[in-house]
Motif scaffolding. Structure first.
Motif, short mmCIF file in Angstrom:
data_model
loop_
_atom_site.label_atom_id
_atom_site.label_comp_id
_atom_site.label_asym_id
_atom_site.label_seq_id
_atom_site.Cartn_x
_atom_site.Cartn_y
_atom_site.Cartn_z
N UNK B 211 0.83 -1.21 0.00
CA UNK B 211 0.00 0.00 0.00
C UNK B 211 0.86 1.26 0.00
N UNK B 212 1.95 1.22 0.75
CA UNK B 212 2.83 2.38 0.77
C UNK B 212 3.47 2.60 -0.59
N UNK B 213 3.87 1.49 -1.23
CA UNK B 213 4.44 1.64 -2.57
C UNK B 213 3.42 2.22 -3.54
N UNK B 214 2.21 1.71 -3.43
CA UNK B 214 1.16 2.24 -4.28
C UNK B 214 0.95 3.73 -4.04
N UNK B 215 0.92 4.10 -2.76
CA UNK B 215 0.68 5.50 -2.41
C UNK B 215 1.77 6.38 -3.01
N UNK B 216 3.00 5.88 -2.98
CA UNK B 216 4.10 6.69 -3.52
C UNK B 216 3.96 6.83 -5.03
N UNK B 217 3.68 5.71 -5.71
CA UNK B 217 3.46 5.77 -7.15
C UNK B 217 2.34 6.74 -7.49
N UNK B 218 1.26 6.63 -6.72
CA UNK B 218 0.09 7.45 -6.99
C UNK B 218 0.42 8.94 -6.81
N UNK B 219 1.17 9.24 -5.77
CA UNK B 219 1.54 10.64 -5.52
C UNK B 219 2.35 11.18 -6.69
N UNK B 220 3.28 10.36 -7.20
CA UNK B 220 4.09 10.80 -8.34
C UNK B 220 3.22 11.01 -9.57
N UNK B 221 2.31 10.06 -9.80
CA UNK B 221 1.43 10.18 -10.97
C UNK B 221 0.55 11.42 -10.86
N UNK B 222 0.07 11.70 -9.64
CA UNK B 222 -0.79 12.87 -9.44
C UNK B 222 -0.02 14.16 -9.70
N UNK B 223 1.19 14.20 -9.17
CA UNK B 223 1.97 15.42 -9.34
C UNK B 223 2.34 15.63 -10.80
N UNK B 224 2.63 14.53 -11.49
CA UNK B 224 3.03 14.71 -12.88
C UNK B 224 1.84 15.12 -13.74
N UNK B 225 0.63 14.94 -13.21
CA UNK B 225 -0.55 15.43 -13.93
C UNK B 225 -0.99 16.78 -13.38
N UNK B 226 -0.10 17.43 -12.68
CA UNK B 226 -0.36 18.83 -12.32
C UNK B 226 -1.07 19.05 -11.00
N UNK B 227 -1.17 18.02 -10.14
CA UNK B 227 -1.85 18.24 -8.88
C UNK B 227 -0.98 19.07 -7.93
N UNK B 228 -1.52 20.19 -7.46
CA UNK B 228 -0.76 21.03 -6.52
C UNK B 228 -1.68 21.54 -5.42
N UNK B 229 -2.50 20.65 -4.90
CA UNK B 229 -3.41 21.04 -3.82
C UNK B 229 -4.72 21.58 -4.34
N UNK B 230 -5.63 21.83 -3.43
CA UNK B 230 -6.99 22.21 -3.80
C UNK B 230 -7.12 23.58 -4.45
N UNK B 231 -6.18 24.46 -4.16
CA UNK B 231 -6.26 25.84 -4.65
C UNK B 231 -6.32 25.89 -6.17
N UNK B 232 -7.28 26.62 -6.70
CA UNK B 232 -7.35 26.83 -8.15
C UNK B 232 -7.85 25.64 -8.94
N UNK B 233 -8.32 24.62 -8.26
CA UNK B 233 -8.85 23.46 -8.98
C UNK B 233 -10.29 23.73 -9.40
N UNK B 234 -10.67 23.19 -10.55
CA UNK B 234 -12.07 23.20 -10.93
C UNK B 234 -12.63 21.81 -10.68
N UNK B 235 -13.94 21.68 -10.79
CA UNK B 235 -14.55 20.38 -10.49
C UNK B 235 -15.27 19.83 -11.71
N UNK B 236 -15.05 18.54 -11.96
CA UNK B 236 -15.71 17.88 -13.08
C UNK B 236 -17.10 17.41 -12.67
N UNK B 237 -17.17 16.82 -11.49
CA UNK B 237 -18.45 16.32 -10.99
C UNK B 237 -19.10 17.41 -10.16
#
Ligand code: ATP
Ligand code: MG
Lengths: 281, 264
Positions: B211-237
């Motif tokens: 699970x920790x490995x997954x979490x790390x992979x996921x964090x990297x994938x999220x960041x590489x898709x531009x995730x930088x916290x809630x600020x300035x995000x729009x919502x799809x749903x």
């Protein structure tokens, strides 16, 4: 030809490597032109993933300069650069963020503050492009590995990048899933003029690239066309790499003084050539 | 195994299913609150009829609701018995030492039983007719005012939705690890309690590591898709409030008025 990526004397060291005095990347320099398909090969631990993470700023270089589409990588430009470069990672499950297919594709768009109306268009467009629109409301648990990777590609396509990096993106898929994903990437590349960097252990896939870069021990040891690279033969084997079968055959024939053309041949090409060899003699 | 956690939701297209999850969440909590106003058979039967009406409108079979009662049956029996045996007043039917069954005891026990049933049915209705992701969206939307005091609403909501998304993945992984450990001679669910606890360890440790490995992979994938916290995000749903949702509130107001009128 315009260059999209320029890496200049890049060095990188992981925190854990400091005491051991090892480097994950040593003085790596190269350029990649727009519209090229570049394959990076090298055995495990040679620094391929580290290189790709440096290019979009997931890891901060120790020294050296990276330029993407005219932007020099820095803390100010890193988010713009990440929009220009999409990475598809190895494990299809660990990069699926959204609770459903469409949510996952939208994730990158949400991050970039794209307006909802445009977001819906782009999500649909990207999913149709990878032929997954009919799965839009499905949860990842109901998808095959190949389908998940297609969704990951859609998530990147929706961001309209210049470059897509595939970091062993097909290595966890069965042969069918692999062909599916690769032919999809080929189509996208042709349609949108994308640049593709494919990190792979599949030597046959590398053989169809425009250019191959060979990594070994954190260094970029060789780069050239597939024909040039495979002509190295023994040298590649020494680095723990495979040489495609037709190339091995060619090398063996050359040793026996047959006159063989130098450019790369697929297995079929080789067979054709061998036929002619017999009939012309 | 997936059924166990996510499977509570039963997909459907009834009036109740289509209600805004925020409305359902708020009204369910509200209902649990007003149940405590009921104190005579008229008010309780009104609430029971209303609840059954809601269940009917959801087009979900009553058996699912009865299943919801089952895990709590001992708690219910215990509480009801306590009420019956120890409260006094009114006509005395039976007594033995400190135990007695009186008129008051019986009615009190009955009321408590009704309360349990009402609460269980209504909350089961909420979870059966609302997808977990919708509930997460509702919680996010309802917590939004807390952003003013710097409460990380976006982040919590994202965490919730990622947790939900990974439940089946981790379930699969658990099954895989269990098989791998069985092949190495671990017996799950057999032997003494201590033995069974011990057999959990070779399951939990690999699960944690992966699970920790997954979490790390996921964090990297999220960041590489531009995730930088809630600020300035729009919502799809986005959640859409409809007239039926307002009507639901009106209906609950009517029920409240009736309740006030009927109770002692
Ligand atoms: N998080 C880390 N901390 C410390 N060292 C690391 C870390 N990640 C990788 N390394 C080291 O850096 C070197 C390069 O690793 P990298 O992951 O880039 O290799 P790779 O070429 O992608 O290998 P593979 O083909 O296995 O994916 C290796 O020696 C590895 O041990
Ligand atoms: Mg790698």
């Amino acid at each position: 030809m315009t260059e999209v990526i320029k890496v200049d004397h890049l060095n990188y060291q992981y925190e854990a490597q400091k005491e051991l005095n090892e480097m994950a990347l040593k003085d790596v320099s190269f350029t990649i032109n727009k519209g090229e398909w570049v394959a990076i090969i090298g055995h495990n631990g040679s620094g391929k993933s580290t290189l790709s993470k440096n290019i979009n700023g997931l890891l901060a270089p120790k020294s050296g300069e990276i330029t993407v589409d005219g932007l020099v990588l820095s803390t100010e430009t890193v988010w713009d650069i990440r929009r220009k470069i999409g990475i598809v990672f190895q494990n299809p499950d660990n990069q699926f963020v959204g609770a459903t297919v469409e949510d996952d594709v939208a994730f990158g768009l949400e991050n970039n503050g794209i307006e909802r109306k445009e977001m819906q268009e782009r999500v649909r467009d990207a999913l149709e492009r990878v032929d997954m629109w009919q799965f839009a409301a499905k949860e990842p648990a109901r998808l095959s590995g190949g389908q998940k990777q297609r969704v990951a590609i859609a998530g990147i396509v929706a961001l309209r990048p210049e470059v897509i990096i595939l970091d062993e993106s097909t290595s966890m898929l069965d042969p069918e899933g692999r062909d599916e994903v690769l032919s999809l990437i080929h189509q996208l590349k042709d349609e949108r003029g994308l640049t593709i960097i494919s990190i792979t252990h599949d030597i046959n896939e590398a053989a169809s690239a425009d250019k191959i870069m060979v990594m070994d021990g954190g260094q970029l040891v060789k780069q050239g066309t597939p024909a040039e690279i495979f002509a190295l033969g023994e040298q590649l084997v020494d680095m723990g790499l495979d040489v495609p079968y037709p190339e091995r055959l060619k090398a063996a024939l050359k040793k026996r003084h047959f006159d063989i053309p130098d450019d790369y041949m697929t297995e079929e090409g080789m067979v054709d050539w061998l036929w002619q060899l017999n009939s012309t003699k | 195994m997936n059924k166990l956690i996510l499977g509570r939701y039963i997909a459907g297209d009834s009036l109740i299913h289509r209600l805004d999850p925020r409305a359902k969440l708020v009204l369910s909590f509200y209902f649990v609150g007003i149940i405590f106003m009921a104190n005579n058979w008229q008010s309780f039967s009104m609430l029971l009829i209303f609840t059954l009406g809601c269940i009917l409108a959801s087009k979900i079979s009553l058996s699912f609701f009865l299943k919801g009662v089952r895990p709590l049956i001992w708690l219910i029996i215990f509480t009801v018995a306590l009420q019956m045996l120890f409260s006094s007043g009114g006509q005395m039917y039976w007594h033995w030492g400190i135990f007695k069954i009186s008129e008051f005891g019986v009615t009190n026990g009955l009321y408590i039983f009704c309360r349990f049933i009402l609460i269980i049915f209504m909350s089961t209705l909420l979870t059966l007719s609302t997808a977990p992701l919708q509930l997460a969206d509702a919680i996010e939307s309802l917590l939004k005012p807390l952003k003013a005091i710097k409460f990380p609403v976006y982040e919590i909501a994202l965490m919730l939705s990622i947790a939900l998304r990974f439940v089946p993945t981790l379930m699969d992984e658990t099954a895989k690890i269990m098989n791998a450990q069985r092949a190495r001679g671990v017996n799950f669910g057999q032997g003494s309690l201590i033995k069974q606890m011990q057999s959990i360890i070779p399951l939990l440790i690999p699960l944690f590591v992966s699970s920790f490995n997954r979490a790390e992979d996921l964090a990297i994938a999220m960041e590489s898709r531009g995730y930088q916290g809630g600020e300035g995000r729009t919502k799809y749903r986005v959640l859409k409030w409809q007239t039926t949702d307002t009507m639901a509130f009106v209906l609950f107001a009517v029920v409240t008025v009736a309740l006030v009128y009927l109770k002692n």
